[in-house]
Design a protein around this motif. Structure first.
Motif, PDB file in Angstrom:
ATOM      1  N   ALA A 123      35.651 -89.667  66.810  1.00 27.23           N
ATOM      2  CA  ALA A 123      34.584 -89.680  65.803  1.00 27.23           C
ATOM      3  C   ALA A 123      33.440 -88.754  66.215  1.00 27.23           C
ATOM      4  CB  ALA A 123      34.062 -91.103  65.633  1.00 27.23           C
ATOM      5  N   PRO A 124      32.771 -88.144  65.240  1.00 25.11           N
ATOM      6  CA  PRO A 124      31.620 -87.294  65.557  1.00 25.11           C
ATOM      7  C   PRO A 124      30.433 -88.134  66.040  1.00 25.11           C
ATOM      8  CG  PRO A 124      31.932 -87.440  63.181  1.00 25.11           C
ATOM      9  CD  PRO A 124      33.067 -88.177  63.814  1.00 25.11           C
ATOM     10  N   ARG A 125      29.650 -87.546  66.963  1.00 22.74           N
ATOM     11  CA  ARG A 125      28.475 -88.231  67.508  1.00 22.74           C
ATOM     12  C   ARG A 125      27.159 -87.681  66.938  1.00 22.74           C
ATOM     13  NH1 ARG A 125      32.423 -90.160  69.670  1.00 22.74           N
ATOM     14  NH2 ARG A 125      32.623 -91.279  71.614  1.00 22.74           N
ATOM     15  N   TYR A 126      27.191 -86.483  66.393  1.00 27.37           N
ATOM     16  CA  TYR A 126      26.035 -85.836  65.750  1.00 27.37           C
ATOM     17  C   TYR A 126      24.867 -85.568  66.694  1.00 27.37           C
ATOM     18  CZ  TYR A 126      28.561 -86.844  61.480  1.00 27.37           C
ATOM     19  OH  TYR A 126      29.533 -86.906  60.517  1.00 27.37           O
ATOM     20  N   TRP A 127      25.133 -85.361  67.979  1.00 27.80           N
ATOM     21  CA  TRP A 127      24.062 -84.943  68.886  1.00 27.80           C
ATOM     22  C   TRP A 127      23.543 -83.583  68.431  1.00 27.80           C
ATOM     23  CZ3 TRP A 127      26.027 -86.267  74.500  1.00 27.80           C
ATOM     24  CH2 TRP A 127      26.205 -87.645  74.597  1.00 27.80           C
ATOM     25  N   VAL A 128      24.463 -82.758  67.953  1.00 21.45           N
ATOM     26  CA  VAL A 128      24.103 -81.543  67.218  1.00 21.45           C
ATOM     27  C   VAL A 128      24.525 -81.846  65.787  1.00 21.45           C
ATOM     28  CG1 VAL A 128      24.593 -79.095  66.887  1.00 21.45           C
ATOM     29  CG2 VAL A 128      24.401 -80.010  69.204  1.00 21.45           C
ATOM     30  N   ARG A 129      23.565 -81.845  64.857  1.00 24.93           N
ATOM     31  CA  ARG A 129      23.830 -82.340  63.497  1.00 24.93           C
ATOM     32  C   ARG A 129      25.002 -81.662  62.822  1.00 24.93           C
ATOM     33  NH1 ARG A 129      18.924 -81.203  60.251  1.00 24.93           N
ATOM     34  NH2 ARG A 129      18.753 -79.474  61.695  1.00 24.93           N
ATOM     35  N   TYR A 130      25.107 -80.355  62.968  1.00 25.02           N
ATOM     36  CA  TYR A 130      26.214 -79.604  62.376  1.00 25.02           C
ATOM     37  C   TYR A 130      26.206 -78.205  62.974  1.00 25.02           C
ATOM     38  CZ  TYR A 130      22.500 -77.746  59.360  1.00 25.02           C
ATOM     39  OH  TYR A 130      21.356 -77.177  58.893  1.00 25.02           O
ATOM     40  N   ASP A 131      27.355 -77.538  62.879  1.00 22.69           N
ATOM     41  CA  ASP A 131      27.416 -76.172  63.386  1.00 22.69           C
ATOM     42  C   ASP A 131      26.495 -75.294  62.554  1.00 22.69           C
ATOM     43  OD1 ASP A 131      29.472 -76.563  61.258  1.00 22.69           O
ATOM     44  OD2 ASP A 131      29.773 -74.413  61.538  1.00 22.69           O
ATOM     45  N   GLY A 132      25.675 -74.497  63.222  1.00 23.28           N
ATOM     46  CA  GLY A 132      24.728 -73.646  62.531  1.00 23.28           C
ATOM     47  C   GLY A 132      23.382 -74.303  62.265  1.00 23.28           C
ATOM     48  N   ALA A 133      23.198 -75.543  62.703  1.00 28.19           N
ATOM     49  CA  ALA A 133      21.889 -76.191  62.580  1.00 28.19           C
ATOM     50  C   ALA A 133      20.904 -75.461  63.489  1.00 28.19           C
ATOM     51  CB  ALA A 133      21.985 -77.665  62.985  1.00 28.19           C
ATOM     52  N   PRO A 134      19.624 -75.511  63.174  1.00 22.65           N
ATOM     53  CA  PRO A 134      18.647 -74.822  64.030  1.00 22.65           C
ATOM     54  C   PRO A 134      18.742 -75.225  65.507  1.00 22.65           C
ATOM     55  CG  PRO A 134      17.616 -75.480  61.981  1.00 22.65           C
ATOM     56  CD  PRO A 134      18.994 -76.089  61.981  1.00 22.65           C
ATOM     57  N   GLU A 135      18.963 -76.507  65.774  1.00 20.43           N
ATOM     58  CA  GLU A 135      19.076 -76.934  67.177  1.00 20.43           C
ATOM     59  C   GLU A 135      20.344 -76.395  67.828  1.00 20.43           C
ATOM     60  OE1 GLU A 135      20.731 -80.464  64.788  1.00 20.43           O
ATOM     61  OE2 GLU A 135      19.092 -79.025  64.568  1.00 20.43           O
ATOM     62  N   ASP A 136      21.366 -76.144  67.038  1.00 21.29           N
ATOM     63  CA  ASP A 136      22.583 -75.528  67.554  1.00 21.29           C
ATOM     64  C   ASP A 136      22.280 -74.098  68.003  1.00 21.29           C
ATOM     65  OD1 ASP A 136      25.250 -75.090  68.209  1.00 21.29           O
ATOM     66  OD2 ASP A 136      25.936 -74.994  66.137  1.00 21.29           O
ATOM     67  N   TYR A 137      21.546 -73.369  67.184  1.00 25.10           N
ATOM     68  CA  TYR A 137      21.166 -72.008  67.555  1.00 25.10           C
ATOM     69  C   TYR A 137      20.260 -72.012  68.787  1.00 25.10           C
ATOM     70  CZ  TYR A 137      19.399 -67.268  67.426  1.00 25.10           C
ATOM     71  OH  TYR A 137      19.058 -65.989  67.766  1.00 25.10           O
ATOM     72  N   LEU A 138      19.336 -72.939  68.847  1.00 23.53           N
ATOM     73  CA  LEU A 138      18.466 -73.044  70.026  1.00 23.53           C
ATOM     74  C   LEU A 138      19.299 -73.298  71.280  1.00 23.53           C
ATOM     75  CD1 LEU A 138      15.627 -73.174  71.263  1.00 23.53           C
ATOM     76  CD2 LEU A 138      15.601 -75.624  70.701  1.00 23.53           C
ATOM     77  N   LEU A 139      20.309 -74.139  71.162  1.00 22.60           N
ATOM     78  CA  LEU A 139      21.202 -74.409  72.291  1.00 22.60           C
ATOM     79  C   LEU A 139      21.937 -73.139  72.714  1.00 22.60           C
ATOM     80  CD1 LEU A 139      22.235 -76.657  74.149  1.00 22.60           C
ATOM     81  CD2 LEU A 139      23.960 -77.192  72.423  1.00 22.60           C
ATOM     82  N   THR A 140      22.362 -72.329  71.754  1.00 21.64           N
ATOM     83  CA  THR A 140      22.996 -71.052  72.064  1.00 21.64           C
ATOM     84  C   THR A 140      22.061 -70.174  72.889  1.00 21.64           C
ATOM     85  OG1 THR A 140      24.385 -71.041  70.076  1.00 21.64           O
ATOM     86  CG2 THR A 140      23.918 -68.906  71.057  1.00 21.64           C
ATOM     87  N   VAL A 141      20.850 -70.027  72.428  1.00 24.07           N
ATOM     88  CA  VAL A 141      19.886 -69.151  73.105  1.00 24.07           C
ATOM     89  C   VAL A 141      19.555 -69.679  74.499  1.00 24.07           C
ATOM     90  CG1 VAL A 141      17.530 -68.222  73.013  1.00 24.07           C
ATOM     91  CG2 VAL A 141      18.943 -68.276  70.944  1.00 24.07           C
ATOM     92  N   VAL A 142      19.310 -70.984  74.609  1.00 21.38           N
ATOM     93  CA  VAL A 142      18.950 -71.572  75.904  1.00 21.38           C
ATOM     94  C   VAL A 142      20.096 -71.432  76.909  1.00 21.38           C
ATOM     95  CG1 VAL A 142      18.460 -73.780  77.059  1.00 21.38           C
ATOM     96  CG2 VAL A 142      17.203 -73.135  74.998  1.00 21.38           C
ATOM     97  N   CYS A 143      21.322 -71.645  76.467  1.00 19.42           N
ATOM     98  CA  CYS A 143      22.464 -71.544  77.380  1.00 19.42           C
ATOM     99  C   CYS A 143      22.782 -70.095  77.761  1.00 19.42           C
ATOM    100  CB  CYS A 143      23.696 -72.211  76.776  1.00 19.42           C
ATOM    101  SG  CYS A 143      23.582 -74.009  76.709  1.00 19.42           S
ATOM    102  N   LEU A 144      22.502 -69.153  76.880  1.00 19.20           N
ATOM    103  CA  LEU A 144      22.764 -67.746  77.186  1.00 19.20           C
ATOM    104  C   LEU A 144      21.662 -67.115  78.030  1.00 19.20           C
ATOM    105  CD1 LEU A 144      24.188 -66.393  73.805  1.00 19.20           C
ATOM    106  CD2 LEU A 144      25.431 -66.640  75.951  1.00 19.20           C
ATOM    107  N   ALA A 145      20.451 -67.627  77.947  1.00 20.61           N
ATOM    108  CA  ALA A 145      19.302 -67.002  78.609  1.00 20.61           C
ATOM    109  C   ALA A 145      19.505 -66.750  80.105  1.00 20.61           C
ATOM    110  CB  ALA A 145      18.038 -67.826  78.369  1.00 20.61           C
ATOM    111  N   PRO A 146      19.987 -67.719  80.895  1.00 19.23           N
ATOM    112  CA  PRO A 146      20.172 -67.423  82.324  1.00 19.23           C
ATOM    113  C   PRO A 146      21.181 -66.302  82.575  1.00 19.23           C
ATOM    114  CG  PRO A 146      20.297 -69.793  81.936  1.00 19.23           C
ATOM    115  CD  PRO A 146      20.286 -69.119  80.590  1.00 19.23           C
TER     116      PRO A 146
END
Length: 184
Positions: A123-146
């Motif tokens: 079952a989905p947990r929705y920690w990230v509401r959906y693919d392409g949600a703003p928080e999903d993009y923020l997670l992309t940027v934060v994980c790529l930054a290092p």
């Protein structure tokens, strides 16, 4: 989560290579980003999060691949190990996002990712509401930054490409179901 987020997590998984084995870091990083994207290729097969997603079975490849990378640390063994590691983490982490429905922000699906060993959907947990949600993009940027700092030009360019693609996808994500319905 977006494929770009999974690639970003893969790059984050490869970060220790930049310190421990800098000569192998680029191979591991590029393979980890590819492994992060790979399970989502099942979108092309029409059975997303089931055909190439193996939250249980990828780990059977990860353990011997990592052992091979430790015993024979060459670009190929490191690349294979980090590819499978990233694909495994991708498959597991899809359970922490939304379901497989066309409009995941509506929360109409109870299917996040298929667990082959149990012949059932997690079952989905929705920690990230959906693919392409703003928080999903923020997670992309934060994980790529290092990785933008730790790796060389090739890895940096690929990471910047994922940031651009993820940003563009985030901007159009909620419009895509309507466009798809009109085309079909």
């Amino acid at each position: 989560m977006m494929a770009t987020t999974h690639a970003a997590v893969g790059l984050l998984l490869a970060l220790p290579l930049a310190v421990v084995a800098p000569d192998l870091a680029a191979a591991g990083a590029l393979a980890a980003m590819a492994g992060g994207v790979f399970p989502d290729l099942d979108l092309l097969a029409g059975v997303h999060r089931k055909t190439l997603h193996f939250p249980d079975y990828y780990w059977l490849a990860v353990v011997p691949a990592l052992a091979a990378a430790v015993v024979a640390p060459i670009p190929l063994t490191v690349a294979v190990a980090w590819f499978f590691l990233s694909a495994a983490v991708h498959s597991v982490s899809d359970a922490f996002g939304a379901g497989t429905e066309l409009r995941p922000w509506e929360r109409t699906s109870a299917e996040a990712v298929y667990l082959h060993s149990r012949s059932r959907w997690l079952a989905p947990r929705y920690w990230v509401r959906y693919d392409g949600a703003p928080e999903d993009y923020l997670l992309t940027v934060v994980c790529l930054a290092p990785g933008l700092v730790a790796f060389g030009a090739t890895v940096r360019h690929v990471a910047l490409g994922f940031i651009a693609v993820g940003g563009a996808y985030t901007l159009v994500r909620k419009r895509l179901p309507d466009i798809e319905e009109r085309l079909l």
